[in-house]
Scaffold this active site. Structure first.
Site, short mmCIF file in Angstrom:
data_model
loop_
_atom_site.label_atom_id
_atom_site.label_comp_id
_atom_site.label_asym_id
_atom_site.label_seq_id
_atom_site.Cartn_x
_atom_site.Cartn_y
_atom_site.Cartn_z
N GLU A 49 4.51 0.72 -2.74
CA GLU A 49 3.50 0.10 -1.88
C GLU A 49 4.18 -0.26 -0.57
O GLU A 49 5.20 -0.93 -0.57
CB GLU A 49 2.97 -1.20 -2.50
CG GLU A 49 1.93 -1.00 -3.57
CD GLU A 49 1.45 -2.33 -4.14
OE1 GLU A 49 0.89 -2.32 -5.23
OE2 GLU A 49 1.67 -3.38 -3.49
N ASP A 60 -1.34 -13.67 1.89
CA ASP A 60 0.07 -13.60 1.51
C ASP A 60 0.78 -14.93 1.68
O ASP A 60 0.46 -15.70 2.58
CB ASP A 60 0.79 -12.53 2.35
CG ASP A 60 0.45 -11.13 1.88
OD1 ASP A 60 0.78 -10.81 0.72
OD2 ASP A 60 -0.16 -10.37 2.65
N TYR A 175 -5.66 -2.94 -9.63
CA TYR A 175 -4.57 -3.88 -9.38
C TYR A 175 -5.05 -5.24 -9.88
O TYR A 175 -5.98 -5.80 -9.32
CB TYR A 175 -4.27 -3.93 -7.88
CG TYR A 175 -3.04 -4.74 -7.48
CD1 TYR A 175 -2.85 -6.04 -7.91
CD2 TYR A 175 -2.09 -4.17 -6.62
CE1 TYR A 175 -1.74 -6.77 -7.52
CE2 TYR A 175 -0.97 -4.91 -6.21
CZ TYR A 175 -0.81 -6.20 -6.68
OH TYR A 175 0.28 -6.93 -6.28
#
Lengths: 275, 402
Positions: A49, A60, A175
């Site tokens: 990734e 994040d 995911y």
């Protein structure tokens, strides 16, 4: 068959999970990033990734946020990100490459042009964290048409009512975000992850990779036992940060340290062989 | 959306034309849907509406006056100028209007903790205030740069029992505070309600903040009817994210004779890279949950906004504003730091009112247009907040020592 599909099929045959590594493109510099990416498959990464740097990575935590800011400072942008993929593909035509990031840089690039250029560079999938299913059609349709999978995210808040929406239109793999939070935060227990993965698998035949909170070879092994893939990002990216000198340039041995650690995580994943 | 009305948006997915939407991480999506459902239920519940009404009257002090600025009108020598006195609300600005509405929603949803981002500190103070009033835990994210230039508001929030978390990422201003608030929200979805401070963010926020702020326009309409027996000719308000402008404008959008001017902050000037004018100097993009106009470079990286006013110092704007701009219903203009400073001082001296630097941008537009308009032209300007919080910034800009 796409690189992602053949990768997961091959690993299913070996009865083991995929080891998925995340690094940010151009962190800390284009050259060092290129060297790391080239070295990841040899260190045991099955899927790469590659983060597309963005000024405002609001999903994040600090490690990946700082990586994005370092990459931008080093001249990172969408062109340079695709250049890393293109260069990588000159010597590796089998390791799947998934770009991860936020929608705005893609939108600014021109969504259709981006999909065409990314496919030509050798990108296999896209994970765009701020494009939920309700909003992702404008990217998903041109991406799929160009042969690129748009990877959907399932989370601890995806209940049985929500999962069908998440999975409708999903391709490549799913995911599973193991904890409600940002990258590099808390870790979920292997038991919680196992039941979540089973629940998702009851809704889809796609492989399920798990990320968020995996930092050690031991954790990677535990996740590999219960999922089709284990993703490690912040822990690797933090090693890049600690391998920089005061002027944010890589100290000698930084790339080696990153790849050695990646190798240990890969051993963990491989130790998590199923049955 | 039918063009017979400018007041029907957003559509069921939260879009105003192609703007708005819900661009948040999947973890937040179920919660964003729950907030929307809770809001739609609440506004049909007479108990909720009665509690909101009671708090508006007895806690905020509404309705606040629609004040005829006689000396300012004489000074400018043209249009008749009224000011909607949001500065007289409890906590000193319009932000309390949407904070009250949202904290009641949080309570309804069983949340025990609220978070907010803040620039000037007005929304942070409003959120800390309502959290104290309802006994909820409160964390306010504020850019380190803004903490430095808005010290009185930081202390106010602390007195009110809120935790103020300094944000050092990025440019350490409002956009970065919003990133950190989103990071906190996604980590604490189970017990936390995000009280967003403007008409931006993922749907339903632009809609619900607008609805709570629309009390400004509804009161203005009634009050002007009582005082002048007619509608205003022009409405003027400043825009950063755009909550006070949206609140004043929305009830008048379908009155075609009412002209509207939204004033962006052009900082050092639109021809420099130091401004906060997303409509005049931005391009379409996606940030903080919505598609809107953003200050960004060719690679889609968000650039830093600049304004002397911390509350306007944001590189985006609410999506409904962009829609109204493209539809041509509202005129988007701008005022520089210097023009706002001049307006600030003028209001102090002509009316004995110290306006917020944010509101001073609206006044700069009034100063520009009023002299050339006939005396029977009625302008209503939204005096969105009081300026006590800004006296240090103003002193600094004027080279004065306090």
């Amino acid at each position: 068959m796409s690189r992602l599909t053949s990768c997961f099929e091959r690993l299913a045959g070996e009865k083991r999970a995929a080891f998925v590594t995340f690094v940010t493109a151009c962190d800390p510099t284009f050259d060092a990033s290129m060297e790391i990416v080239r070295g990841l498959p040899r260190a045991g990464a099955d899927i790469i990734e590659l983060g597309m740097p963005f000024t405002d990575p609001s999903a994040d935590g600090p490690a990946i946020d700082k990586a994005a800011q370092r990459a931008l400072k080093a001249g990172g942008n969408m062109q340079r990100t695709l250049e890393i993929v293109r260069e990588f593909r000159k010597t590796d035509d089998s390791t799947p490459m998934v770009l991860m990031g936020y929608f705005n840089p893609i939108y600014a690039y021109g969504t259709e042009k981006f999909c065409a250029d990314a496919a030509a560079a050798g990108v296999d999938g896209l994970i765009i964290v701020d494009l939920p299913p309700e909003e992702d059609e404008e990217l998903r349709l041109p991406a799929n048409a160009a042969g690129i999978d748009v990877i959907r995210l399932a989370t601890p808040t995806s209940d049985d009512a929500r999962l069908p929406t998440v999975l409708d239109g999903a391709s490549g793999f799913v995911y599973y975000v193991a904890v409600a939070g940002v990258t590099g935060g808390k870790s979920a227990t292997a038991d919680d992850i196992e039941s979540a993965v089973m629940r998702i698998k009851s809704h889809t035949d796609l492989p399920v990779a798990v990320g968020f909170g995996i930092r050690t070879p031991e954790q990677a092994e535990a996740i590999a036992r219960v999922a089709d893939g284990a993703v490690v990002g912040s822990a690797i990216v933090s090693l890049i940060e600690s391998g920089l000198d005061d002027s944010h340039m890589p100290k000698s041995g930084m790339v080696k340290d990153v790849l050695d650690f990646t190798g240990k995580l890969a051993e963990g994943v491989r130790a998590g062989t199923k049955g | 959306m039918s063009l017979n009305s400018y007041r029907t948006g957003p559509d069921e997915k939260g879009h105003f034309g192609k703007f708005g939407g819900r661009y948040v991480s999947e973890t937040l999506m179920p919660l964003v849907h729950q907030v929307e459902k809770a809001y739609r239920d609440a506004i049909k519940d007479p108990d909720y509406l009665a509690e909101l009404d009671e708090l508006n009257r007895q806690y905020i002090g509404r309705p606040n006056p629609l004040y005829y600025a006689e000396r300012l009108t004489e000074h400018l020598g043209g249009a008749k100028i009224y000011m909607k006195r949001e500065d007289l609300n409890h906590t000193g600005a319009h932000k309390i209007n949407h904070a009250i509405g949202q904290v009641l929603l949080a309570k309804r949803m069983g949340k025990t903790r609220v978070i907010a981002e803040t620039g000037a500190g007005q929304h942070g103070v409003a959120t800390a205030t309502v959290a104290a009033r309802f006994g909820l835990e409160c964390t306010v994210f504020m850019g380190a740069v803004d903490i430095e230039r808005q010290k009185p508001n930081v202390f106010r929030m602390k007195l009110l029992g809120a935790e103020v978390k300094p944000v050092t990422s990025g440019s350490a201003t409002l956009k970065d505070a919003m990133n950190d608030a989103l990071r906190d929200w996604v980590t604490n979805v189970h017990d936390t309600f995000y009280i967003i401070g403007t008409v931006a963010g993922p749907h339903p926020y632009p809609m619900l903040v607008r609805d709570f702020q629309s009390i400004i326009g509804r009161e203005t309409r009634e009050q002007l009817q009582a005082q002048e027996g007619r509608l205003p000719d022009s409405l003027v308000a400043c825009v950063g994210g755009g909550s006070n402008a949206m609140g004043l404008f929305h009830p008048f959008l379908d009155d075609p004779d009412v002209k509207m001017y939204a004033v962006e902050a052009s900082g050092h000037g639109l021809d420099t890279d130091k401004h906060a004018a997303s409509i005049a100097g931005g391009t379409p993009g996606v940030l903080h949950g919505n598609r809107t106009y953003l200050l960004q470079n060719a690679d889609g990286q968000i650039t830093e906004a600049h304004s002397i006013s911390a509350g306007l110092d944001y590189p985006g704007i609410g999506p409904e504003h962009v829609w109204l701009h493209e539809a041509g219903r509202v005129n988007y203009v701008s005022a520089t730091d210097d023009e706002a400073l001049e307006a600030f001082q003028l209001l102090c001296r002509t009316e004995g009112i110290i306006p917020a630097l944010e509101s001073s941008h609206a006044l700069a537009q009034v100063m520009r247009m009023a002299p050339d308009l006939p005396k029977d032209h009625i302008i209503v300007m939204n005096l969105s907040g009081r300026g006590d919080k800004d006296i240090f910034t103003v002193a600094d800009a004027l080279g004065a020592e306090i």
